[in-house]
Design a protein around this motif. Structure first.
Motif, PDB file in Angstrom:
ATOM      1  N   CYS A 366     -30.939  -0.040 -37.518  1.00  0.00           N
ATOM      2  CA  CYS A 366     -31.658  -1.280 -37.832  1.00  0.00           C
ATOM      3  C   CYS A 366     -33.009  -1.311 -37.120  1.00  0.00           C
ATOM      4  O   CYS A 366     -34.009  -1.766 -37.683  1.00  0.00           O
ATOM      5  CB  CYS A 366     -30.811  -2.480 -37.429  1.00  0.00           C
ATOM      6  N   ALA A 367     -33.046  -0.810 -35.892  1.00  0.00           N
ATOM      7  CA  ALA A 367     -34.321  -0.716 -35.176  1.00  0.00           C
ATOM      8  C   ALA A 367     -35.292   0.195 -35.924  1.00  0.00           C
ATOM      9  O   ALA A 367     -36.496  -0.087 -35.995  1.00  0.00           O
ATOM     10  CB  ALA A 367     -34.085  -0.197 -33.759  1.00  0.00           C
ATOM     11  N   ALA A 368     -34.768   1.288 -36.487  1.00  0.00           N
ATOM     12  CA  ALA A 368     -35.621   2.211 -37.243  1.00  0.00           C
ATOM     13  C   ALA A 368     -36.170   1.545 -38.498  1.00  0.00           C
ATOM     14  O   ALA A 368     -37.331   1.763 -38.875  1.00  0.00           O
ATOM     15  CB  ALA A 368     -34.832   3.465 -37.607  1.00  0.00           C
ATOM     16  N   VAL A 369     -35.345   0.728 -39.162  1.00  0.00           N
ATOM     17  CA  VAL A 369     -35.816  -0.016 -40.336  1.00  0.00           C
ATOM     18  C   VAL A 369     -36.913  -0.993 -39.918  1.00  0.00           C
ATOM     19  O   VAL A 369     -37.934  -1.131 -40.598  1.00  0.00           O
ATOM     20  CB  VAL A 369     -34.648  -0.762 -41.013  1.00  0.00           C
ATOM     21  N   ALA A 370     -36.712  -1.668 -38.794  1.00  0.00           N
ATOM     22  CA  ALA A 370     -37.724  -2.596 -38.295  1.00  0.00           C
ATOM     23  C   ALA A 370     -39.030  -1.871 -37.983  1.00  0.00           C
ATOM     24  O   ALA A 370     -40.123  -2.383 -38.243  1.00  0.00           O
ATOM     25  CB  ALA A 370     -37.210  -3.316 -37.051  1.00  0.00           C
ATOM     26  N   LEU A 371     -38.915  -0.672 -37.433  1.00  0.00           N
ATOM     27  CA  LEU A 371     -40.113   0.125 -37.139  1.00  0.00           C
ATOM     28  C   LEU A 371     -40.836   0.511 -38.420  1.00  0.00           C
ATOM     29  O   LEU A 371     -42.068   0.430 -38.500  1.00  0.00           O
ATOM     30  CB  LEU A 371     -39.714   1.383 -36.361  1.00  0.00           C
ATOM     31  N   GLU A 373     -40.634  -0.931 -41.499  1.00  0.00           N
ATOM     32  CA  GLU A 373     -41.071  -2.028 -42.364  1.00  0.00           C
ATOM     33  C   GLU A 373     -41.920  -3.076 -41.649  1.00  0.00           C
ATOM     34  O   GLU A 373     -42.656  -3.829 -42.295  1.00  0.00           O
ATOM     35  CB  GLU A 373     -39.851  -2.692 -42.999  1.00  0.00           C
ATOM     36  N   ALA A 374     -41.809  -3.158 -40.334  1.00  0.00           N
ATOM     37  CA  ALA A 374     -42.634  -4.047 -39.504  1.00  0.00           C
ATOM     38  C   ALA A 374     -42.748  -5.461 -40.062  1.00  0.00           C
ATOM     39  O   ALA A 374     -43.852  -5.940 -40.368  1.00  0.00           O
ATOM     40  CB  ALA A 374     -44.026  -3.437 -39.311  1.00  0.00           C
ATOM     41  N   GLN A 608     -43.513   1.232 -29.311  1.00  0.00           N
ATOM     42  CA  GLN A 608     -43.580   0.026 -30.141  1.00  0.00           C
ATOM     43  C   GLN A 608     -42.193  -0.542 -30.412  1.00  0.00           C
ATOM     44  O   GLN A 608     -41.952  -1.738 -30.227  1.00  0.00           O
ATOM     45  CB  GLN A 608     -44.275   0.352 -31.460  1.00  0.00           C
ATOM     46  N   ILE A 609     -41.255   0.295 -30.834  1.00  0.00           N
ATOM     47  CA  ILE A 609     -39.930  -0.221 -31.177  1.00  0.00           C
ATOM     48  C   ILE A 609     -39.129  -0.544 -29.915  1.00  0.00           C
ATOM     49  O   ILE A 609     -38.302  -1.468 -29.914  1.00  0.00           O
ATOM     50  CB  ILE A 609     -39.168   0.755 -32.103  1.00  0.00           C
TER      51      ILE A 609
END
Length: 671
Positions: A366-371, A373-374, A608-609
């Motif tokens: 989920c963190a990778a998706v947030a990174l 898609e921002a 950043q993440i």
């Protein structure tokens, strides 16, 4: 009569009873399981290898004793002696079933290899990799000024490149001296400087000047599938993508089943750790082979996964994740030797990096998706849904970002479906049903033509995959074969002989491959499995919307294999996502894999993440009462209370109602 034994095959999920003494290969053929064999069962080809699981499997309702299969025979001993069998493997043509047993069919033993749909999405990468090459000229040894080769290399690196404090593992030191001498005291050193304050580490050395680039692995470790990409570390381009089934499926199809297996079987967590690390090693080897690069040049790996997969990969017992408060052993990003997680065939000192976890059930994926898609960078409100066996959901904008996970189960992947299978050539992946005649047409993986096109030919049709079953249920609803409660009507009510009675319920016939092919139907049980999965997904999204205090979102982003292969219209008809204009629904492809690649290519992306996860608010679905309320309402198709006005404006749904046993009000007028 010989007593029967229950046999369950994973990852297909197919099960049945066979007479004790039946070979595994014969049982697989009887149950329609995809198990290869080319030598006629003589124990020569090894194509029929299987891996039995032992212990308690509550998800499958089975206990497997150590004597569930016949002892290893002379044929297997000979094969192992001459060609070698992986630990725990048996030959299906030789092993006989003696009791209830759970058997995993590894990818190399499957006739129809799965198509892993988590391919790399196009993305321009910001290049600032942690591991870089440095050409160094090292002073030759001098017996009058004794010092080690590594110490002189470290001094040269600091003097020539201003990189100080170099360290190296034993695996790298063992290869240092031959490289220095072969390169006449000039080497290209691959050095990992994580940029987090830790000392730089020597990863590999190459004699002389290395003109070719270094490479890294970006791995999305899912509960059901593992996808990997081999990436150039000079420009971020993807040279190879591959994937395989997560072998932990045999211990449980969903995460809580695997936690339960670890709780109930001493050493069960270590079994699952061993299995997934072996799979990562196989995946890395497959990527290196496909790309045609030297394994020594693969110097780093980034892995994203959910918390249970994270803990099992690292050899941490996940038992605490099975009970409130769902405590993580660690939530921080980690950097460690890649060989510790099964990646031993790449560069000797290769490093592995795992993204930070957000909370107990919201992980690095989920963190990778947030990174990738921002959502925090946009003013509009975005709902980002990454669907798999466990769905990760993000809702946010530049004011606030929320996250949760929702246990959708494996139905969206084709598991727990009567004719279901993983995505592989021959599987039905697209479906349309004529609302008047109720006749279906479909497309299969590996054939670009529809089944009613003469160019379709006579291919082998093997089953239906996740995207196919989702479209089938949605099309059945739009054609009036299915009512809003999810009940399939009878032939008389619906007006087609394709609706066949099975006890008190009915099934819809998609394809009849008689006399030699499979009969592919959508059963009432299949509908219920999809309803449960989509209800969990919608309820999770709705819970985040409640927390945000909104009834509508501006855009929906579908991520993962689901997002790339399901039309927004079908997702909306099922009620998988909240009602929005179809133009506001987009696909992000494998966003978790994209985030992993970003972290592989850029130290700035890692920082950043690592900072962003502390600004994401986690909503826990497991203890939130409103989740159950939303779940129940979402069981209807598309929904019991949400009018889905924007959907109905473009896809009117028949107002039909059926009863069990085929006695119902029949078909009513369309809305």
């Amino acid at each position: 009569m010989t007593e029967d034994a229950l046999v369950i095959f994973t990852p297909s999920g197919k099960r049945g009873r066979v007479a004790k003494g039946t070979t595994v290969l014969a049982a697989a053929r009887a149950l329609g399981v995809d198990l290869d064999s080319v030598c006629g069962g003589r124990g020569i080809c090894s194509k029929c290898q299987i891996a039995p699981g032992f212990g308690d499997f509550p998800k499958h309702g089975i206990h497997v004793s150590e004597d569930a299969l016949s002892p290893v025979n002379a044929v297997e001993e000979r094969y192992d002696r001459v060609r070698g069998l992986k630990p725990g493997r048996r030959l299906g043509c030789q092993a006989c079933i003696q009791g209830d047993v759970l058997l995993d069919v590894p990818p190399e033993s499957q006739v129809h290899r799965q198509v892993i749909r988590k391919s790399a999405s196009e993305r321009v990468m910001e290049m600032d990799p942690a591991t870089r090459p440095f050409l160094i000229t090292v002073a030759e040894p001098d017996m009058h000024e004794p010092s080690g080769d590594f110490q002189r290399l470290a001094e040269a690196l600091e003097k020539q490149w201003n990189v100080s404090g170099l360290q190296a593992d034993l695996e790298v030191l063992r290869e240092l001296q031959p490289a220095l001498r072969k390169g006449a005291w000039q080497v290209t050193a691959a050095v990992c400087d994580a940029g987090d304050g830790t000392a730089p580490r020597l990863v590999a050395t190459f004699p002389g000047y290395r003109e070719a680039p270094l490479f890294g692995l970006a791995i999305d470790l899912g509960s059901t599938t593992i996808a990997g990409h081999l990436v150039r570390l000079d420009d971020g381009s993807v040279l190879a993508s591959s994937g395989l089934m997560n072998p932990q499926i045999r211990f449980g199809e969903d995460l809580m089943s695997r936690v339960s297996y670890a709780m109930m079987n001493p050493g069960g967590d270590r079994e699952m750790t061993t299995a997934v690390r072996a799979a990562l090693g196989d995946l890395a080897q497959a990527l290196v082979t496909e790309a045609g690069v030297e394994a020594q040049a693969v110097v780093e790996a980034v892995i994203v996964c959910n918390p249970v997969m994270h803990h099992l990969l690292l050899g941490i017992d996940p038992v605490e994740l099975g009970q409130a408060p769902f405590a993580l052993a660690t939530s921080a990003a980690l950097n460690f030797p890649a060989r510790e997680i099964g990646l031993a065939a790449i560069a000797p000192g290769a490093r592995a990096y795992t993204l930070p976890l957000i909370a107990g059930h919201v992980g690095a994926d989920c963190a990778a998706v947030a990174l990738a898609e921002a959502p925090e960078a946009r003013a509009d409100l975005s709902l980002i849904v990454d669907v798999g066996t466990n769905a990760e959901i993000l809702l946010g904008n530049n004011q606030r970002v929320l996250a949760c996970s929702s246990p959708t189960g494996p139905a969206f992947e084709g598991a727990q479906i009567s004719s279901g299978q993983r995505a592989a050539p021959g599987a039905i992946e697209r479906i349309e049903i004529d609302p008047v005649t109720k006749e279906p047409r479909f497309r299969i993986i590996g054939n670009e033509h529809w089944s009613d096109d003469p160019a379709f030919g006579t291919p082998e049709i093997t089953g239906i995959c996740g995207s196919g079953i989702i479209e089938a249920v949605a099309e059945m609803r739009m054609a009036g074969i299915l009512d809003a409660s999810g009940l399939i009507g009878s032939a008389e009510q619906v007006g087609t002989e394709r609706c066949v009675a099975t006890g008190r319920t009915h099934e819809y016939l998609l394809h009849d491959g008689a006399p030699n092919g499979p009969r592919i139907t959508v059963t009432q049980g299949d509908i219920r499995a999809i309803q449960l999965a989509k209800s969990a997904l919608y309820a999770g999204a709705r819970l985040l919307m409640d927390e945000m205090g909104v009834d509508h979102v501006d855009r929906v982003v579908l991520a993962g294999a689901f997002g790339a292969h399901i039309s927004p219209k079908h997702a909306m008809v099922l009620g998988m996502i909240p009602d929005v204009p179809l133009s506001a629904v987009t696909s992000a492809g494998n966003a978790a894999g994209t985030g992993a690649r970003m972290a592989l290519c850029s130290r700035a992306a890692r920082r950043q993440i690592e900072a962003q996860v502390h600004r994401i608010t986690k909503v826990e679905t497991a203890i939130e009462p409103r989740f159950q309320e939303h779940f129940v309402a979402a069981n209807a198709i598309p929904h019991a209370t949400d009018p889905f006005a924007q959907l109905r404006a473009i896809a009117p749904l028949p107002e039909v109602s059926f009863n069990l046993g085929g006695e119902g009000s029949g078909r009513r007028r369309r809305r």
